[in-house]
Scaffold this motif. Sequence first.
Motif, PDB file in Angstrom:
ATOM      1  N   LEU A 186       0.777  -1.362   0.138  1.00  0.00           N
ATOM      2  CA  LEU A 186       0.141  -0.017   0.023  1.00  0.00           C
ATOM      3  C   LEU A 186       0.898   1.259  -0.134  1.00  0.00           C
ATOM      4  CD1 LEU A 186      -2.758   1.494   0.232  1.00  0.00           C
ATOM      5  CD2 LEU A 186      -2.624   1.295   2.673  1.00  0.00           C
ATOM      6  N   LEU A 189       1.856   2.046  -3.431  1.00  0.00           N
ATOM      7  CA  LEU A 189       0.950   2.959  -4.158  1.00  0.00           C
ATOM      8  C   LEU A 189       0.755   4.479  -3.700  1.00  0.00           C
ATOM      9  CD1 LEU A 189      -2.280   0.468  -4.584  1.00  0.00           C
ATOM     10  CD2 LEU A 189      -0.596   1.268  -6.359  1.00  0.00           C
ATOM     11  N   LEU A 190       0.700   4.530  -2.367  1.00  0.00           N
ATOM     12  CA  LEU A 190       0.711   6.108  -1.898  1.00  0.00           C
ATOM     13  C   LEU A 190       1.952   6.797  -2.228  1.00  0.00           C
ATOM     14  CD1 LEU A 190      -0.661   5.210   1.583  1.00  0.00           C
ATOM     15  CD2 LEU A 190      -2.020   6.533  -0.201  1.00  0.00           C
ATOM     16  N   ALA A 295      -5.615   3.308  -0.859  1.00  0.00           N
ATOM     17  CA  ALA A 295      -4.510   4.228  -1.469  1.00  0.00           C
ATOM     18  C   ALA A 295      -5.149   5.439  -2.362  1.00  0.00           C
ATOM     19  CB  ALA A 295      -4.065   3.354  -2.852  1.00  0.00           C
TER      20      ALA A 295
END
Length: 315
Positions: A186, A189-190, A295
């Motif tokens: 995650l 993605l961030l 996200a």
Amino acid sequence: MGARQTWRVDASRPDLRGQVALVTGANSGLGLQAALGLAHRGARLLLPVRDTRRGLAALDQIRSTCPQADATLLPLDLASLRSVADCAALVGEHTDRLDILINNAGVMAPTRRRETADGFELQFGVNHLGHFALTGHLRPLLEAAPQGGVVVTVASLAAGRNTIHFDDLQSRHRYSPFGAYQQSKLANLLFTQELARRAGENGWNLHARAAHPGWAATSIIHNGQAASLPAPLGAIEDTLGTIVLRVLGQSAARGAEPLLFAALSPTARDGDYYGPQGMGERRGPPGPAHVPAAARKASAATRLWDVSERLTGVF
């Protein structure tokens, strides 16, 4: 994200002669296949590896299937910020530009909590912080690319199954092997979304995109690193997991297609996410991927960036 689309790597072969590409984790699996795809298009390859022996074996494979390949191994241990900085300095000795950076290397779900050389939980430290720092160190070279360097960070279907635990980023109070992996993916993605936002806001000459391979049958499962399956617990689970990936998933070569799509497709957009287009995004030709709700939180992306910058001292 727009309408679903199909795209096969073989059908889109931009000429990359004169361009320089760096792929982490290119000694096997997705990274090796992505490196091969770039080499066949004429890109000059820089391949940072932790294990020199495996790196040399991968180099032999690249040159055997692509005799004209221009590829150089460099030492890199993403579990050490010093090694990351040293590797970036070496990259600068080999080139004055970087057109493509694929942040692919990673670890997944060690049974016991482990730490990097800098005291970070291993998965968060390698999968996110190591690549965050590497990208930051390489930013001047990425910006030196005429069209702006493209940064592709490899996430996972597992990214949507957790949140960022800012009160325990290093899993010191509670460690879940697969939960820590989900958090690190995650974070990938961030990071991509925040890098794209900051690049646009600050006028950085670079592009940031993310991709995932679906269920790709690679050696990653033997290292406790499946794409989106629970961590192997032993030989039986290891074997069953590999069979599941082969039957319901796709080959490493197909799994690398979303990475190449994100890097090379003229329709790929900054801040977006790409993966297989089949059922559950487990297999199939590459195209836009579903971005999980966790996200899409801009506040979390900004907070994670600030924490990562403080922890690594980069950017």
